[in-house]
Design an enzyme around this catalytic site. Structure first.
Site, PDB file in Angstrom:
ATOM      1  N   CYS A 162     -40.384  18.875  17.957  1.00  0.00           N
ATOM      2  CA  CYS A 162     -40.070  17.461  18.102  1.00  0.00           C
ATOM      3  C   CYS A 162     -39.527  17.208  19.511  1.00  0.00           C
ATOM      4  CB  CYS A 162     -39.021  17.043  17.068  1.00  0.00           C
ATOM      5  SG  CYS A 162     -39.622  17.158  15.378  1.00  0.00           S
ATOM      6  N   HIS A 205     -38.060  23.963  15.822  1.00  0.00           N
ATOM      7  CA  HIS A 205     -37.419  22.652  15.739  1.00  0.00           C
ATOM      8  C   HIS A 205     -36.706  22.358  17.056  1.00  0.00           C
ATOM      9  CE1 HIS A 205     -38.205  21.825  11.544  1.00  0.00           C
ATOM     10  NE2 HIS A 205     -37.839  23.063  11.239  1.00  0.00           N
TER      11      HIS A 205
END
Lengths: 332, 517
Positions: free
Chosen positions: A219, A177
């Site tokens: 991301c 992440h």
């Protein structure tokens, strides 16, 4: 009331002034374009050996996520592990860091296995994997120490060290992440783009790589390579700033997503590659389709001086040994 | 509502506020600065620059009777114009300057005419170049550019090493002039060749492995023989013999120690269809390099349970016995830089021949190429001698030291957030001290009679300290903390402290002004 307000504003301004000093000093280390070009030129000129030839290949594969629902991140890393092994990089030249153990997670309906596809055709967690750093060993500090080799040599075995030299091509793969110029480790800390850039700079100065392929699937991944300034680094990310990267599909029996889209389509391409393949990095990058990936994969090439159409996939994903045939000679 | 403040209360309030300020300023601020400032020990960067300059200046080794480098280029051209001779000279100068042993040499190109064939040369001295005479040739002429060698002067490196090394490299590139220029300018190739060998290490560990492919489909006589205890003990005996020979050879003067492990000497693979088992079908170099990818031969040190901080460099030597069936190929061998060597047995396994090959490979891996010496009547290959190893390794270590310390200087200067422990300063100082000790010894005129290991040890120690400094585990970069994170941490900490302090002080100041009025 007015007086109190004035005092509060004064106090806030004082804090801001103190804190800003540190921030400005750090951000000023990022080089502007013209300076970067000159810097790169000087660096490459100083290192005559930085040609297109390398003598060995290494891979650093990191999954930074913990918890069962991040199964896909470990599957990503293990998929890349399998690929580089298939293409010839031996375990002794792979550093695999998995922040969690989903194979033995009580929630795993198929204990001892990790799949990256709902058809479960391939068990990535077979009996022939070597995980170098697992669980809570996977930290930002450990990761940066592995890259820079600033490691306690009295307690760290050679198998857990990145023993590269100036002729080593390194494939660095990160998944987890992330956000704008950061990547989360273990849900507890972060590594920033600045830290990574400075780590690469240290690696360059200490002659620890010939070329680096940096690939990141998170991301806003492309922001992680925005601060790089060392020569011979080819960077690719899965998504732009303010863009998320998405999973590809889930396995209904496993119960979670098993692979991310960017990694999935990379693997789809890499499955066509074998040890003798002449496919190039340009072919790989041209295969990226934002419609399929659901995000805009980015490539940074300004630090990399070779033409991508001349760079084989196996220059990073495979292995090479500089072999010299012995000749018969009369020697004394 | 509270009444007006009494005089005692007023004094007490002022004392309290000022006390808090005193604690904040005298104790709090210095403590905060001390604990948040990155400790950076001052490094002797100017001293490092001096080392670099000394190396570039040749370590004070240039002497009029110093060693000479002989270079022979065979050029087949109808005409050699001035610009081309300029190019040859410049490339040779660059070649010598970038050579690892360049501080020990100077380039002198002189005119000579020795044989029936007219020979033309270039008259110049590298460091003080004089204008070149125009040189032209006619068809069939050869040009030889070389330097007179002097074997009789003491303190000169045996010119055979570089003489033959250069001749071997350049002479056999029998291409056109353009290619010869390319060959001369390919310093990377030469330097990488010289760097192929293991640089000086505290210890070298030689690992000999007998690798046997078991063909599951049939029981070959070779397999049976190789699996027999007799064969295996013979294998170990031969390997140990090589080890003893190397240990007692001149090589031992170059190394601190050479070790050999007798316990790990035998491995076998049972899958007859494995990559290794198929080697006999295709023993091409590409194929063989791939074999090493699939068979991950762990260095012996990894098999120990205790990690060794000063783990020696390991060179692997593998003797592979492919399945016997259909194997009619002769024995085949190859080496891999900084890894080791492989010998693949031919039709008849010959342990003695294999060991002889391994011995050659050890020398090859630890030194520049075997070079050819032309005696005038014939050419022969020779291996460098121990003191030549030592000289090469000394210069390489000195260069490595300067490069490492320079890199450390650059890192410390550009990364202001990097902590520099005091230990690093000590290591840098030690590296510089050892460097000077090595250079002092190397400048002695009787260096060949000294124990080269003394010079080499100092140089190696310098390189070792430099590497320890740059890879010190406490010299880490402070992590980047985003601005918003700092706000989130410091504001709740400082706010409740700063606000009352400022308010209290402000009130005291206002009261003092009113009192003045």
């Amino acid at each position: 009331m007015n007086e109190l307000l004035k005092i509060l504003v004064l106090a806030f301004a004082a804090c801001l002034a103190l804190l800003s000093a540190g921030v400005n000093a750090r951000e000023q280390t990022v080089l502007d374009d013209a300076t970067l070009k000159q810097f790169l030129s000087d660096q490459l000129g100083a290192r005559e050996g930085a040609t297109g030839k390398h003598a060995n290949n290494w891979a650093v594969l990191v999954s930074t996520s913990r918890f069962w629902f991040n199964y896909r991140h470990l599957a990503n890393a293990l998929s890349m592990y399998r690929t580089v092994k298939r293409l010839g990089i031996p375990d002794s030249q792979i550093i695999l860091m998995l922040a969690d153990d989903v194979a033995c997670n009580p929630r795993n309906a198929f204990p001892g296995t990790v799949y990256n596809n709902a058809d479960r055709a391939l068990d990535l967690y077979s009996n022939n994997i070597e995980v170098d750093y697992r669980g809570y060993e996977v930290t930002v500090d450990t990761f940066l120490r592995v890259l820079t080799d600033k490691i306690d040599r009295t307690t760290t075995p050679r198998s857990k060290r990145l023993l590269t030299d100036e002729h080593s091509n390194i494939f660095i793969y990160l998944t987890g992440h992330g956000g704008n110029e950061f990547l989360k480790f273990q849900d507890a800390e972060e590594v920033s783009a600045f830290d990574l850039a400075d780590a690469f700079a240290q690696m360059w100065e200490t002659k620890r790589y010939h070329e680096i392929l940096f690939m990141i699937d998170t991301c806003q991944a492309n922001t992680m390579y925005s601060k790089f300034y060392s020569p011979n680094v080819l960077a690719v990310g899965s998504s732009e700033l303010d863009e998320s990267s998405y999973s590809h599909h889930a396995d209904s029996d496993v119960g979670v997503a098993v692979i991310d889209r960017f990694t999935y389509y990379n693997l789809e391409f890499l499955e066509k590659v074998d040890k003798g393949s002449e496919l190039t990095m340009k072919d790989l990058f041209e295969s990226y389709d934002p419609v399929k990936i659901h995000s805009h994969a980015g490539v940074r090439t300004d630090l990399y001086k070779r033409n991508l159409s001349d760079v084989r996939i196996t220059d990073f994903f495979g292995n090479v040994q500089a072999v010299e045939i012995d000749e018969d000679d009369d020697d004394q | 509502m509270l009444g007006p403040e009494s005089a005692e209360a007023l004094v007490l309030r002022r004392k309290v506020v000022l006390s808090f300020w005193a604690v904040f300023v005298i104790l709090g601020l210095p403590l905060w600065i001390h604990t948040t400032t990155i400790h950076r020990a001052p490094l002797p960067l100017s001293a490092v620059k001096v080392l670099d300059d000394e190396l570039k200046d040749g370590l004070g080794l240039h002497r009029d009777d110093g060693p000479r480098l002989r270079v022979s280029i065979e050029v087949k051209e109808s005409c050699l114009v001035r610009t081309t001779t300029d190019e040859i000279r410049q490339e040779l100068e660059r070649l010598v300057r970038s050579d690892v042993a360049s501080p020990l040499f100077r380039l002198e190109l002189v005119h000579r005419q020795e044989s029936s064939l007219p020979r033309y040369g270039l008259d110049c001295i590298a460091s003080n170049s004089t204008p070149l005479p125009k040189t032209t040739m006619s068809d069939g002429d050869e040009i030889t550019v070389y330097i007179p060698t002097n074997n009789s002067s003491p303190g000169i490196i045996a010119t055979g090493l570089y003489d033959a090394f250069m001749a071997d490299y350049l002479f056999f590139n029998k291409h056109d002039l353009g290619s010869n220029i390319q060959a001369v300018s390919d310093t990377t190739g030469i330097v990488s060749t010289m760097h192929r060998g293991a640089t000086y290490a505290d210890a070298i560990h030689l690992s000999f492995t007998l690798l046997i492919a078991l063909d599951s489909s049939s029981t070959s006589t070779r397999t049976v023989e190789a699996l027999s205890p007799t064969f295996q003990s013979e294998w170990r005996a031969h390997a140990e013999n090589v080890w003893n020979t190397l240990r007692s050879s001149e090589l031992s003067r170059y190394l601190t120690s050479v070790t050999f492990d007798t316990d790990v000497g035998f491995q076998y693979i049972t899958d007859g269809n494995s990559e290794w088992a198929r080697v006999e079908q295709d023993a091409s170099p590409d194929r063989l390099s791939i074999l090493l990818d699939t068979w991950d031969l762990q260095p012996v040190t990894l098999l120990t349970t205790t990690p060794n901080s000063s783990a020696p460099k390991v060179l692997q030597f593998v003797y592979f016995l492919p399945p016997e069936s259909g194997n009619t190929k002769p024995s085949f061998s190859f080496t891999i830089a900084n890894w080791g060597g492989v010998v693949i047995a031919g039709e008849s396994p010959d342990l003695v021949a294999a060991m002889r090959t391994f011995k050659k490979q050890v020398y090859k891996l630890m030194s520049p190429v075997a070079f050819t010496v032309n005696d005038g009547t014939k050419s022969r290959k020779v291996r460098p001698r121990a003191h030549e190893f030592a000289r090469i390794a000394t210069i390489m270590n000195l260069q490595g030291t300067v490069e490492t310390l320079s890199a450390l200087s650059r890192l410390v200067t550009s990364l202001q957030e990097m902590a520099v422990p005091s230990k690093v300063r000590e290591l840098v100082d030690n590296a510089i001290t050892e460097w000077h000790a090595a250079v002092t010894n190397i400048q002695q005129p009787d260096i060949d009679t000294l124990s080269e290991n003394r010079v080499l040890r100092h140089a190696a120690a310098a390189a070792h300290y430099a590497r320890q400094a740059i890879f010190d585990k406490d010299m880490m970069l402070n992590m980047f903390v985003p601005f918003e994170h700092k706000i989130a941490v410091y504001l709740p900490l400082l706010g409740p402290v700063i606000v009352p302090l400022i308010a209290g002080l402000r009130r005291i100041i206002i009261e003092a002004r009113r009192k003045e009025k």
